[in-house]
Write a protein that holds these residues in place. Sequence first.
Motif, PDB file in Angstrom:
ATOM      1  N   ASN A 149     -59.764  -2.934  38.797  1.00  0.00           N
ATOM      2  CA  ASN A 149     -59.803  -4.452  39.079  1.00  0.00           C
ATOM      3  C   ASN A 149     -61.159  -4.912  39.480  1.00  0.00           C
ATOM      4  OD1 ASN A 149     -56.617  -5.428  40.446  1.00  0.00           O
ATOM      5  ND2 ASN A 149     -57.365  -4.262  42.231  1.00  0.00           N
ATOM      6  N   ASN A 193     -50.410  -8.416  40.562  1.00  0.00           N
ATOM      7  CA  ASN A 193     -52.014  -8.272  40.888  1.00  0.00           C
ATOM      8  C   ASN A 193     -51.509  -8.783  41.832  1.00  0.00           C
ATOM      9  OD1 ASN A 193     -54.572  -8.038  41.092  1.00  0.00           O
ATOM     10  ND2 ASN A 193     -54.394  -5.819  40.013  1.00  0.00           N
ATOM     11  N   VAL A 216     -50.341  -7.973  35.601  1.00  0.00           N
ATOM     12  CA  VAL A 216     -50.655  -7.240  34.476  1.00  0.00           C
ATOM     13  C   VAL A 216     -50.029  -7.237  33.161  1.00  0.00           C
ATOM     14  CG1 VAL A 216     -51.802  -5.256  34.214  1.00  0.00           C
ATOM     15  CG2 VAL A 216     -52.355  -6.550  36.200  1.00  0.00           C
TER      16      VAL A 216
END
Length: 738
Positions: A167, A265, A284
């Motif tokens: 991230n 995500n 993602v």
Amino acid sequence: MSKSVLNYLIVSLTFIFLLTGCRKKEFDEFYGRPENLGDPIYQQLQQKGNFTKFLDAIDKSGYKETLSASGSWTVFAPTDAAFAKFMTDNNITTITPELAASIVRYSMTYDGEKVERLSDFFSNKGFIKNTAFRRRTVYYDFVYDAVDANGNPIKAIASNRNGSFINTDFNNKNVPYYLTPFMTFASLTAADYNYFYPGSTYTGRNVGPASIIDGQYNISAENGVIHVIDRVLTPPLSIDQYVGSKSEYSVFKSLLDRFVTYSLNTDVSHRYEVLSGKPGNVYVKNYATLLSFSPNNENYLRVDANDAQNGSYSIFAPTNEAVNAYAKSTLLKYWGKRGVKTLNELYVVAPDLIRDFVNSHLFTTTVWPSKFNTTLNALNDASKLSPTNVVDKQALSNGFLYGVNKAQDASVFSTVYGNVNLDPDYFIMKQALNFFGLTFPIKTASLNYAVVMIPDATLKKMGFYYDAFFPSAPIRGDNAALKRILQAHIIPLGDRNPNFATGSGILETSNGEYIKYANGKLSSSGTSDSTLVAKQTIPVDSVNTAVNGVAVYGKEALTPTPLQIARHIERYGTLVTDPYYDFYQYLKTSQIYNATSGAINGVSDGVFYTVLIPTKAAIVQAVKDGLLPGNSTTGVPTYNPTDFIGINQVSRFIQYHIINKTAIASDGQKTGSYETLYKDDNGNTSLVRVTTNTTSSLIFTDVTNRTANALLGPSDRSNVLSNRAVIHQINNYLKYQF
């Protein structure tokens, strides 16, 4: 207050003021802004007067404050002339804020570096000279519109690792540069550069298609370094983006998509909502770790935090026609009999074939044009294509792309292993070869091998099968026995080219055992033991040629014998007319033989041996020469001596005629000295030399230089296959020394 106190205070305050002033001067000199330091990057570009278009782009992109404040940036600044050319080439009259942002952010790299330092890789261990050709820019892609595996529109973001997503990493794109120190160190030339940038001039100071203008680099600024370039830089697509944008690669892309998953995500979803003001889930796009690398990953391997400076990916992307042609000729060649007609259907039943096909086109290293056929991929293959096969070439943000009109013929398909790998009738053999780690040599194109194929039907009859529910140990049956059988079906050929259809000979297999071939039939120690003549050999149905040897097809397996070596001596030594008769008569009554089990003292299971058996005439001569008990005048043997000397003579004679730890056949391969089972009274091992070894002559020499020839005629009993052993009849006896 007294006058003296007042004077004291005045003096003290004056001293403090002077001391403070001195300290401030020292502080300013040490920590203050150097007088010779240039203005910030933005202001310097303003002062120069020929960067109005780039400054306008900086303003539109919102980076004016960044480039006017403190920091450390390297900026590749295009001149107004560069912008004029860019706008003409792209037929545009204005620079939109979006385009401005991409130009500015891609022209900025982290850390202000002079040209002399850009070629050095900033590793975890410090700078490594002349090994870098890329730097991480400020530019990165964010959320984009995509379609998931079910055809549903989604918001997606590219993965920033191979097989995963972090991230805190924005997946920044890298800008390539081609500077003389790196190019020289890497043995690259202008041709390597111009291969991807044919419209640019190689100067040794190139940044993508641009060149750093002579005398206009290393401009120091308060917040970094400016290098002036003659072209506008825009961020290239990634390998994933480019392949997806070109219809000519759509078939190959559909295979890549087989390894894609989309995972929600929440962190990126929240970030997207904050930045866009729109609600939405962001997924993602991950490529499976089954692939050599993720084509949408802008980072490199991350073995080192900055390794993208000195490494990138490469891909040989085959066109639709190339993929379809290879599928027809190779990938689907054997699957029609199973009703599998398309690559999508093949993926369902044999996904590993699609995985290997895709990976054969992916390289986790930079494949430079001048090193086209020497750089290896994860399958241990270099490109087998020639520059004439290249129809498209791109320097993309995370690596080089070569679009090719012919698919890579991977070693896993083109070698003898490919015959096992591609044919579903040999699935158990394939899985067992992989499980036992026996595939590497037979799928290495530079190593010459023959593989005798064992069909599934045969292995199942022998009690072997594959159980996918136990991936850690999927082979059912006696694994040790199966491994030995498989090894006997893998034959290193070296520079030999045996004719399995019409020729004859003996060959050592990968585990040191031997098999024979003659007139289109194969035999092993186990098949030769069969009481049925028809089962003593295996007919060769066909032979397929591969790039590194041949695949030999039959319907049965070459098995090892379970019998002790002495049982094969006995087979040809029971009758007085048998060739091994005299030797066996001495053996069976000797102190080193167990008649019940057939074991010979010193002969161990799992060890290789060569047994040399003198003819009757040679035995008679050994008796006359006093090496064996019997009548020294007539040479008549005494097979079962009762005296100590005679017993020892028999034991030593037999031991010296058994070569220890090595099986030797008349195949032209082994010569030199080899130890025997015989040891003298001091425990020293006696040797026998193989002085000649061809397919037609095999000569052994003892320690006294006596020679003995193996009898290799069609009616002679040499090259007899036994339990990890070969037995030869020799025309003389070998003399040991006491």
